[in-house]
Design a protein around this motif. Structure first.
Motif, PDB file in Angstrom:
ATOM      1  N   ASN A   2      -5.088 144.932  55.988  1.00 37.21           N
ATOM      2  CA  ASN A   2      -4.766 146.186  55.298  1.00 37.21           C
ATOM      3  C   ASN A   2      -4.376 147.238  56.338  1.00 37.21           C
ATOM      4  O   ASN A   2      -4.440 146.962  57.554  1.00 37.21           O
ATOM      5  CB  ASN A   2      -5.956 146.668  54.440  1.00 37.21           C
ATOM      6  N   GLY A   3      -4.028 148.430  55.869  1.00 39.79           N
ATOM      7  CA  GLY A   3      -3.564 149.466  56.779  1.00 39.79           C
ATOM      8  C   GLY A   3      -4.661 150.020  57.674  1.00 39.79           C
ATOM      9  O   GLY A   3      -4.432 150.327  58.852  1.00 39.79           O
ATOM     10  N   LEU A   4      -5.855 150.157  57.105  1.00 44.58           N
ATOM     11  CA  LEU A   4      -6.988 150.647  57.910  1.00 44.58           C
ATOM     12  C   LEU A   4      -7.250 149.689  59.064  1.00 44.58           C
ATOM     13  O   LEU A   4      -7.431 150.102  60.214  1.00 44.58           O
ATOM     14  CB  LEU A   4      -8.233 150.792  57.022  1.00 44.58           C
ATOM     15  N   GLU A   5      -7.220 148.390  58.773  1.00 44.63           N
ATOM     16  CA  GLU A   5      -7.456 147.393  59.821  1.00 44.63           C
ATOM     17  C   GLU A   5      -6.331 147.410  60.863  1.00 44.63           C
ATOM     18  O   GLU A   5      -6.566 147.150  62.040  1.00 44.63           O
ATOM     19  CB  GLU A   5      -7.582 146.007  59.204  1.00 44.63           C
ATOM     20  N   ALA A   6      -5.110 147.673  60.426  1.00 45.27           N
ATOM     21  CA  ALA A   6      -3.991 147.743  61.378  1.00 45.27           C
ATOM     22  C   ALA A   6      -4.252 148.839  62.407  1.00 45.27           C
ATOM     23  O   ALA A   6      -4.086 148.644  63.617  1.00 45.27           O
ATOM     24  CB  ALA A   6      -2.683 148.003  60.625  1.00 45.27           C
ATOM     25  N   LEU A   7      -4.713 150.001  61.924  1.00 47.92           N
ATOM     26  CA  LEU A   7      -5.037 151.109  62.842  1.00 47.92           C
ATOM     27  C   LEU A   7      -6.224 150.744  63.732  1.00 47.92           C
ATOM     28  O   LEU A   7      -6.195 150.954  64.951  1.00 47.92           O
ATOM     29  CB  LEU A   7      -5.386 152.366  62.033  1.00 47.92           C
ATOM     30  N   HIS A   8      -7.253 150.206  63.103  1.00 48.54           N
ATOM     31  CA  HIS A   8      -8.488 149.872  63.821  1.00 48.54           C
ATOM     32  C   HIS A   8      -8.225 148.839  64.923  1.00 48.54           C
ATOM     33  O   HIS A   8      -8.641 149.007  66.076  1.00 48.54           O
ATOM     34  CB  HIS A   8      -9.517 149.362  62.797  1.00 48.54           C
ATOM     35  N   LEU A   9      -7.507 147.757  64.571  1.00 46.75           N
ATOM     36  CA  LEU A   9      -7.257 146.698  65.559  1.00 46.75           C
ATOM     37  C   LEU A   9      -6.373 147.212  66.696  1.00 46.75           C
ATOM     38  O   LEU A   9      -6.536 146.806  67.850  1.00 46.75           O
ATOM     39  CB  LEU A   9      -6.635 145.468  64.898  1.00 46.75           C
ATOM     40  N   LEU A  10      -5.457 148.123  66.371  1.00 44.04           N
ATOM     41  CA  LEU A  10      -4.626 148.698  67.434  1.00 44.04           C
ATOM     42  C   LEU A  10      -5.475 149.516  68.407  1.00 44.04           C
ATOM     43  O   LEU A  10      -5.332 149.393  69.627  1.00 44.04           O
ATOM     44  CB  LEU A  10      -3.558 149.605  66.833  1.00 44.04           C
ATOM     45  N   LEU A  11      -6.347 150.354  67.867  1.00 46.34           N
ATOM     46  CA  LEU A  11      -7.215 151.163  68.733  1.00 46.34           C
ATOM     47  C   LEU A  11      -8.075 150.251  69.601  1.00 46.34           C
ATOM     48  O   LEU A  11      -8.263 150.501  70.796  1.00 46.34           O
ATOM     49  CB  LEU A  11      -8.087 152.107  67.893  1.00 46.34           C
ATOM     50  N   LYS A  12      -8.570 149.173  69.014  1.00 49.54           N
ATOM     51  CA  LYS A  12      -9.372 148.182  69.767  1.00 49.54           C
ATOM     52  C   LYS A  12      -8.515 147.542  70.864  1.00 49.54           C
ATOM     53  O   LYS A  12      -8.964 147.343  71.984  1.00 49.54           O
ATOM     54  CB  LYS A  12      -9.870 147.076  68.822  1.00 49.54           C
ATOM     55  N   ALA A  13      -7.286 147.187  70.504  1.00 48.04           N
ATOM     56  CA  ALA A  13      -6.399 146.541  71.477  1.00 48.04           C
ATOM     57  C   ALA A  13      -6.130 147.459  72.667  1.00 48.04           C
ATOM     58  O   ALA A  13      -5.972 147.002  73.799  1.00 48.04           O
ATOM     59  CB  ALA A  13      -5.098 146.140  70.796  1.00 48.04           C
ATOM     60  N   TYR A  14      -6.092 148.754  72.407  1.00 52.68           N
ATOM     61  CA  TYR A  14      -5.900 149.729  73.499  1.00 52.68           C
ATOM     62  C   TYR A  14      -7.236 150.094  74.165  1.00 52.68           C
ATOM     63  O   TYR A  14      -7.292 151.017  74.973  1.00 52.68           O
ATOM     64  CB  TYR A  14      -5.197 150.988  72.982  1.00 52.68           C
ATOM     65  N   LYS A  15      -8.294 149.408  73.769  1.00 48.81           N
ATOM     66  CA  LYS A  15      -9.633 149.611  74.347  1.00 48.81           C
ATOM     67  C   LYS A  15     -10.132 151.045  74.172  1.00 48.81           C
ATOM     68  O   LYS A  15     -10.718 151.641  75.074  1.00 48.81           O
ATOM     69  CB  LYS A  15      -9.649 149.222  75.824  1.00 48.81           C
ATOM     70  N   ILE A  16      -9.849 151.614  73.027  1.00 47.86           N
ATOM     71  CA  ILE A  16     -10.337 152.962  72.718  1.00 47.86           C
ATOM     72  C   ILE A  16     -11.702 152.829  72.056  1.00 47.86           C
ATOM     73  O   ILE A  16     -11.874 152.008  71.137  1.00 47.86           O
ATOM     74  CB  ILE A  16      -9.320 153.710  71.833  1.00 47.86           C
ATOM     75  N   GLY A  17     -12.672 153.560  72.562  1.00 48.82           N
ATOM     76  CA  GLY A  17     -14.039 153.389  72.063  1.00 48.82           C
ATOM     77  C   GLY A  17     -14.903 154.615  72.310  1.00 48.82           C
ATOM     78  O   GLY A  17     -14.379 155.735  72.458  1.00 48.82           O
ATOM     79  N   PRO A  18     -16.213 154.436  72.362  1.00 51.36           N
ATOM     80  CA  PRO A  18     -17.137 155.566  72.516  1.00 51.36           C
ATOM     81  C   PRO A  18     -16.782 156.437  73.724  1.00 51.36           C
ATOM     82  O   PRO A  18     -16.430 155.919  74.785  1.00 51.36           O
ATOM     83  CB  PRO A  18     -18.487 154.865  72.716  1.00 51.36           C
ATOM     84  N   GLY A  19     -16.842 157.747  73.496  1.00 49.11           N
ATOM     85  CA  GLY A  19     -16.528 158.699  74.573  1.00 49.11           C
ATOM     86  C   GLY A  19     -15.062 159.115  74.562  1.00 49.11           C
ATOM     87  O   GLY A  19     -14.691 160.121  75.152  1.00 49.11           O
ATOM     88  N   ASP A  20     -14.213 158.354  73.867  1.00 48.06           N
ATOM     89  CA  ASP A  20     -12.781 158.690  73.807  1.00 48.06           C
ATOM     90  C   ASP A  20     -12.490 159.608  72.619  1.00 48.06           C
ATOM     91  O   ASP A  20     -13.188 159.552  71.599  1.00 48.06           O
ATOM     92  CB  ASP A  20     -11.936 157.420  73.645  1.00 48.06           C
ATOM     93  N   GLU A  21     -11.438 160.394  72.778  1.00 45.58           N
ATOM     94  CA  GLU A  21     -10.974 161.260  71.684  1.00 45.58           C
ATOM     95  C   GLU A  21      -9.573 160.842  71.253  1.00 45.58           C
ATOM     96  O   GLU A  21      -8.752 160.455  72.086  1.00 45.58           O
ATOM     97  CB  GLU A  21     -10.937 162.722  72.141  1.00 45.58           C
ATOM     98  N   VAL A  22      -9.340 160.936  69.961  1.00 47.25           N
ATOM     99  CA  VAL A  22      -8.032 160.572  69.411  1.00 47.25           C
ATOM    100  C   VAL A  22      -7.571 161.713  68.505  1.00 47.25           C
ATOM    101  O   VAL A  22      -8.298 162.128  67.584  1.00 47.25           O
ATOM    102  CB  VAL A  22      -8.109 159.254  68.602  1.00 47.25           C
TER     103      VAL A  22
END
Ligand SMILES: Cc1ncc(COP(=O)(O)O)c(C=O)c1O
Length: 371
Positions: A60-80
């Protein structure tokens, strides 16, 4: 039965009943339902359509965004950086990764994130910007990309509402480092269930998302990443292939409806959507603004015209985001109070458009507001 429904998907699908039936039978007869030839074919057809190297189908679209952020290694401490007035999924993807959404206000007339305000929101923790092409109109991407390049930030388009739209001649989905899109049934390119995709020219990111969507695995039963199960199934991919064939035609019908709305409502006491000269929107939604929105909606409903509010509560005022409650985002709040989406569908005929606009023009905003 409504005189003018907001969106009549059953009627819309009648016009492509034969290819949809054929798609269903093809998959049923193949006996193959996940990660097969339909997905592969749809991915290459949609990548070509969007002018990008890779399309990766996901759940779904939410997962598309989520997996992309994961692929870019965006996580705790980061701002988007995200728009303050988007559908909540844009924010949810960020918080799902443990990162912090930083809202930036839109231009009130285009409804899209205001590039001039983004630089004030950038800190040493900022990793990415997610512009949303809201209602089918691309955000002003050039200044956003220039700013991102200056600060070393990733630009992820949220193109869920903009399949087929163009910005300065280029397709939505091909304008940033990567894009996420949604095939939720009501979208311009909608599946007959849930679906989504990641679009990118980046081989490594496409590979990472492919791995993440499939339990973190590249080779069966070998798991090098902690992944997810988020795949676009064969049946939906086959339906989407049939619908991609008519996407441009259906977007042209939406454009015609929008042109008629804008023409017939020019003198009405409401704010019409502003289209920047450098974009070709695809009118996922036609959104007007009125100070008397709730009464206007009731008036339309009474006359048999269905409307929807996208969106009545901005993300920072949602119960799940208590920590954002104190944020001052007046434009997002004003939009939530004033926006109203008129019926919009490729099947909406001139008669229906005329009824909608006549009902809108006859709304006695001034008389009643004197009470
Ligand atoms: C702007 C925007 N982003 C993300 C999404 C999430 O897509 P989905 O519903 O497929 O999860 C949607 C649609 O619902 C959307 O409109």
């Amino acid at each position: 039965m409504k005189k003018v429904p907001f969106l009549d998907l059953a009627r819309l699908h009648q016009s492509i009943r034969v290819p949809l039936d054929a798609a269903y039978r093809r998959v049923l007869d193949s006996g193959w339902f996940i990660m097969g030839p339909e997905l592969e074919a749809f991915e290459s057809e949609f990548a070509r359509y969007c002018d990008v190297k890779h399309c990766v189908g996901v759940g779904n679209g939410l997962e598309a965004l989520h997996l992309l952020l994961k692929a870019y290694k965006i996580g705790p401490g980061d701002e988007v950086i995200v728009p303050s007035n988007t559908f909540i999924a844009t924010w949810l993807a960020v918080t799902e990764c443990g990162a912090t959404p930083v809202p930036v206000e839109p231009n009130i007339d285009t409804h899209n994130i205001d590039p001039a305000l983004i630089s004030h929101a950038i800190t040493s923790r900022t990793r990415a910007i997610i512009p949303v092409h809201l209602y089918g109109q691309p955000a002003d991407m050039d200044p956003i990309s220039a700013l991102a390049a200056r600060h070393g930030l990733i630009v992820i388009e949220d193109a869920a509402q903009a399949q087929g739209a163009r910005y300065k001649g280029r397709r939505a989905g091909s304008l940033g480092h990567a894009a996420a899109t949604s095939f939720y049934p009501g979208k311009n390119l909608g599946a007959l269930g849930d679906g989504g995709a990641v679009l990118t020219n980046d081989d490594a990111i496409a590979g990472k998302v492919k791995q993440l969507r499939n339990y973190g695995s590249k080779i069966k039963y070998q798991h090098d990443l902690i992944g997810y199960n988020s795949r676009l199934d064969e049946m939906q991919a086959a339906f989407l292939r049939a619908k991609l064939v008519v996407l441009d035609e259906w977007n042209a019908c939406r454009r015609e409806v929008a042109t008629q709305y804008s023409k017939l409502l020019a003198s009405a006491d409401i704010n019409l959507p502003l289209v920047s000269e450098y974009v070709e929107p695809v009118w996922h939604l036609y959104v007007i603004r009125s100070k008397h929105r709730d009464r206007l909606k009731a008036h339309l409903e009474q006359q048999g015209v269905s409307t929807v509010i996208h969106y009545p509560v901005p993300p920072h005022r949602q119960g799940c985001y208590q920590e954002f409650k104190g944020h001052t985002l007046p434009i997002a709040v004003q939009l939530a109070e004033e926006v109203l989406s008129l019926p919009m569908s490729p099947t909406l005929n001139a008669e229906a458009v005329e009824l909608v606009t006549r009902t809108l023009v006859s709304f006695p905003a001034k008389t009643v507001s004197m009470h």
